[in-house]
Design a protein around this motif. Sequence first.
Motif, PDB file in Angstrom:
ATOM      1  N   SER A 182       0.824  -1.208   0.000  1.00 59.17           N
ATOM      2  CA  SER A 182       0.000   0.000   0.000  1.00 59.17           C
ATOM      3  C   SER A 182       0.854   1.251   0.000  1.00 59.17           C
ATOM      4  O   SER A 182       0.545   2.242  -0.680  1.00 59.17           O
ATOM      5  CB  SER A 182      -0.924   0.000   1.219  1.00 59.17           C
ATOM      6  N   GLY A 183       1.968   1.186   0.749  1.00 58.35           N
ATOM      7  CA  GLY A 183       2.858   2.342   0.772  1.00 58.35           C
ATOM      8  C   GLY A 183       3.499   2.590  -0.566  1.00 58.35           C
ATOM      9  O   GLY A 183       3.663   3.735  -0.984  1.00 58.35           O
ATOM     10  N   GLY A 184       3.846   1.526  -1.279  1.00 59.23           N
ATOM     11  CA  GLY A 184       4.470   1.707  -2.579  1.00 59.23           C
ATOM     12  C   GLY A 184       3.565   2.394  -3.570  1.00 59.23           C
ATOM     13  O   GLY A 184       3.984   3.280  -4.313  1.00 59.23           O
TER      14      GLY A 184
ATOM     15  N   GLY B  90      10.065  -1.714   7.664  1.00 55.53           N
ATOM     16  CA  GLY B  90      11.364  -2.348   7.757  1.00 55.53           C
ATOM     17  C   GLY B  90      12.238  -1.980   6.586  1.00 55.53           C
ATOM     18  O   GLY B  90      11.831  -1.258   5.674  1.00 55.53           O
ATOM     19  N   ARG B  91      13.453  -2.520   6.593  1.00 53.35           N
ATOM     20  CA  ARG B  91      14.423  -2.150   5.573  1.00 53.35           C
ATOM     21  C   ARG B  91      13.938  -2.520   4.184  1.00 53.35           C
ATOM     22  O   ARG B  91      14.030  -1.734   3.244  1.00 53.35           O
ATOM     23  CB  ARG B  91      15.744  -2.849   5.880  1.00 53.35           C
ATOM     24  N   ARG B  92      13.398  -3.719   4.015  1.00 54.31           N
ATOM     25  CA  ARG B  92      12.940  -4.143   2.694  1.00 54.31           C
ATOM     26  C   ARG B  92      11.760  -3.321   2.219  1.00 54.31           C
ATOM     27  O   ARG B  92      11.662  -2.941   1.049  1.00 54.31           O
ATOM     28  CB  ARG B  92      12.575  -5.625   2.729  1.00 54.31           C
ATOM     29  N   ALA B  93      10.838  -3.043   3.140  1.00 52.65           N
ATOM     30  CA  ALA B  93       9.678  -2.239   2.760  1.00 52.65           C
ATOM     31  C   ALA B  93      10.109  -0.840   2.350  1.00 52.65           C
ATOM     32  O   ALA B  93       9.599  -0.274   1.375  1.00 52.65           O
ATOM     33  CB  ALA B  93       8.683  -2.171   3.923  1.00 52.65           C
ATOM     34  N   ARG B  94      11.070  -0.294   3.083  1.00 50.87           N
ATOM     35  CA  ARG B  94      11.527   1.052   2.754  1.00 50.87           C
ATOM     36  C   ARG B  94      12.218   1.066   1.400  1.00 50.87           C
ATOM     37  O   ARG B  94      12.077   2.022   0.629  1.00 50.87           O
ATOM     38  CB  ARG B  94      12.473   1.560   3.848  1.00 50.87           C
ATOM     39  N   LEU B  95      12.966   0.015   1.097  1.00 54.48           N
ATOM     40  CA  LEU B  95      13.605  -0.075  -0.215  1.00 54.48           C
ATOM     41  C   LEU B  95      12.556  -0.135  -1.320  1.00 54.48           C
ATOM     42  O   LEU B  95      12.693   0.499  -2.373  1.00 54.48           O
ATOM     43  CB  LEU B  95      14.503  -1.304  -0.265  1.00 54.48           C
ATOM     44  N   GLY B  96      11.474  -0.891  -1.088  1.00 51.37           N
ATOM     45  CA  GLY B  96      10.398  -0.954  -2.074  1.00 51.37           C
ATOM     46  C   GLY B  96       9.751   0.386  -2.297  1.00 51.37           C
ATOM     47  O   GLY B  96       9.406   0.759  -3.430  1.00 51.37           O
ATOM     48  N   VAL B  97       9.596   1.134  -1.217  1.00 52.94           N
ATOM     49  CA  VAL B  97       9.002   2.464  -1.334  1.00 52.94           C
ATOM     50  C   VAL B  97       9.938   3.399  -2.103  1.00 52.94           C
ATOM     51  O   VAL B  97       9.494   4.246  -2.882  1.00 52.94           O
ATOM     52  CB  VAL B  97       8.687   3.016   0.070  1.00 52.94           C
ATOM     53  N   ALA B  98      11.240   3.259  -1.898  1.00 56.08           N
ATOM     54  CA  ALA B  98      12.191   4.078  -2.643  1.00 56.08           C
ATOM     55  C   ALA B  98      12.079   3.795  -4.139  1.00 56.08           C
ATOM     56  O   ALA B  98      12.138   4.710  -4.968  1.00 56.08           O
ATOM     57  CB  ALA B  98      13.607   3.813  -2.152  1.00 56.08           C
ATOM     58  N   VAL B  99      11.905   2.527  -4.477  1.00 54.89           N
ATOM     59  CA  VAL B  99      11.711   2.161  -5.884  1.00 54.89           C
ATOM     60  C   VAL B  99      10.426   2.793  -6.419  1.00 54.89           C
ATOM     61  O   VAL B  99      10.378   3.296  -7.548  1.00 54.89           O
ATOM     62  CB  VAL B  99      11.688   0.631  -6.052  1.00 54.89           C
ATOM     63  N   ALA B 100       9.377   2.777  -5.600  1.00 55.84           N
ATOM     64  CA  ALA B 100       8.104   3.374  -6.018  1.00 55.84           C
ATOM     65  C   ALA B 100       8.273   4.867  -6.270  1.00 55.84           C
ATOM     66  O   ALA B 100       7.731   5.413  -7.250  1.00 55.84           O
ATOM     67  CB  ALA B 100       7.045   3.120  -4.955  1.00 55.84           C
ATOM     68  N   ALA B 101       9.005   5.560  -5.403  1.00 59.39           N
ATOM     69  CA  ALA B 101       9.243   6.991  -5.601  1.00 59.39           C
ATOM     70  C   ALA B 101      10.036   7.233  -6.884  1.00 59.39           C
ATOM     71  O   ALA B 101       9.777   8.201  -7.612  1.00 59.39           O
ATOM     72  CB  ALA B 101       9.987   7.557  -4.400  1.00 59.39           C
TER      73      ALA B 101
END
Length: 631
Positions: A19-21, A66-77
């Motif tokens: 959802s965050g992504g 978490g770290r993986r979720a944050r990385l996924g969000v960075a990709v989304a941005a």
Amino acid sequence: MSRTIETTTPKTRAGLALSGGVSVCAASAVSSLLTLLAFPPVGWWVLAFVAPMPLLWAASRMPAAGRRARLGVAVAATLGMVPMWAWQQQWVFGVSALGAVLLVIYLSMYAGAFVWLASWVAARFRAPVWMAGPVLWAGLEWFRGVVMFDGYPWLMAGHPLIESAALSRAGAVVGASGVSLLMLLVVGAVYGVVAARGVWRWRAAAGLVGVMAVWVVLAAVPRGAIETVGTMRVAVVQTNVPQGDKQGWTPPQRMVDLERMLELTERACDIEPRPDLVVWPETMFPGAALDPASIAEERAASLIWSTGPEVAWPELRFVVFTGMDGIDAPEPVPGPFEMGGRLVMPTTVPADSVLAWQRELGVPFLIGAEGYDGLRLDVDPDTGVVESAWDASFNSTYLLRDGRMVGERYDKMHLTPFGEVMPYISAWPWLERVSLRLGIGASGMTFNLDAGRTPVRHVVETEAGRVRVATPVCFEGVMPGVCRRLAYAAGERRADVLVQLTNEGWFGGFDAGRRQHLQIVRWRALELGTSVVRAANTGVSAVIDPYGGVLKTGVERGDPAGDTMVDGVLFGEVPLASGDTAYARIGDVAGWLGLVGAGIWVIAAGVLGRSERSQRPGTEETDKHGGGSAT
């Protein structure tokens, strides 16, 4: 004051990531749209204050991940920014398709890096994102604009504020980078006032008042002794040579373009009062070099251009020839010569014509052309094949007076990344060759240019006295440090006016790029308290005053609104200023402070995180503390 503590499980973290992504990708897309609207050609500059907010919101949603979720969000941005940069860099696809794809991905990644870093730092400090976010943004922007790959300072956050004399005035002290930092701090504080609760809202309000006060004080700083002490009359010959024509410049087309340039130059000098200087854009001279040694080498080699008899050549009225040895009186050349059943033209004809017309008209010419040290031309007598070699080659500017080059040649010091040099890659010739085969870098370019080392200034005699002219070439105009080095040295003014010679033909039909380039160069005038004249192939040619205001654009023919993709002459009275600015003395301190400040936030967050993990051995890094949720 209270803090929200969030506990997460792998399942909830996966849901948060998904959802965050989606929301972060949407927020990034909104930010990119607002950014485009803030810049030319739309130019709603006030939106520059709004454009960063969606990414601040995106980063503030993620500290609990978490770290993986944050990385996924960075990709989304990153993905959310791709459409903007793809549109913005569309002209690059015509230069290098693979290079354009890589450039779009690279530029888009800065949004992802910001969201990742801002959320991570906030989680470490258990503080709102808007506290560190503005400095992180400014640091990443300076890293992109000046440091990485020799710099690409396009669409910097504060650039649109040049449209506001009041808000941009501080640029004379802290430069465009400092104004960007101030703007981002204001954006962060406003976001905190709107989004935060309790004591954090009051802290944001106090920060907003503090930043605004600093901005007002910086804007109120006197601009040294900057005052107009005279004017200089300049005539810019705006050429309209498509980049495709120039890269495949056939001999007949060279003569067509030379004929037109000389015609426009005669028109530029046929006015009263006459100009003090005539300027041609970057590399628009359709011959080789203009220095005496290189011309002599051409003559000694008896070089000619040759085509078959079926090739159409133009009728010529302005082109002249002074003989193979260059000592004859200039004679008109109505067309090519016939030799052995072919049509030929000596390659020194462009130099003969330009030098002869300069002597005839009596007005100094400032011309962009190739430059060589130690040019050597060897012609095989049997095959006629020419082998050329040189000690160094440059993208140069020449001042012509009395029918010859005067003073020193200026050689471009900061080569255009991936247009004239492959940053890092060019250090290994084999890697450069591989990159070119893959299509990375501008097609049609040989990447054999050398960077100049000396900030030469040309001296022009005018009614106002001796005027020192510095000539940033093309991409150099967007690099603040380069222009400062050209205009000032050892704390003293060394140039009275900047004349930017540029080839905007690279933009093709993408007019937005031309207008954005003009906007960036206006900051150089404001920062240095020095007028800027732009001589641009395909436009936009312009005269900019020492405060960054555009005095004139367009050419003598047509509506000034139609100032691109047209040739003609721009006449301008250029204010000459004395004194200096605070920025001229201190340089880009604000830009480097932003980068250092961002580094301090990141390092401190890393140290804090390591300390916490050492106190809680065996726990997985999940950033449970909800730093963006402080209220």
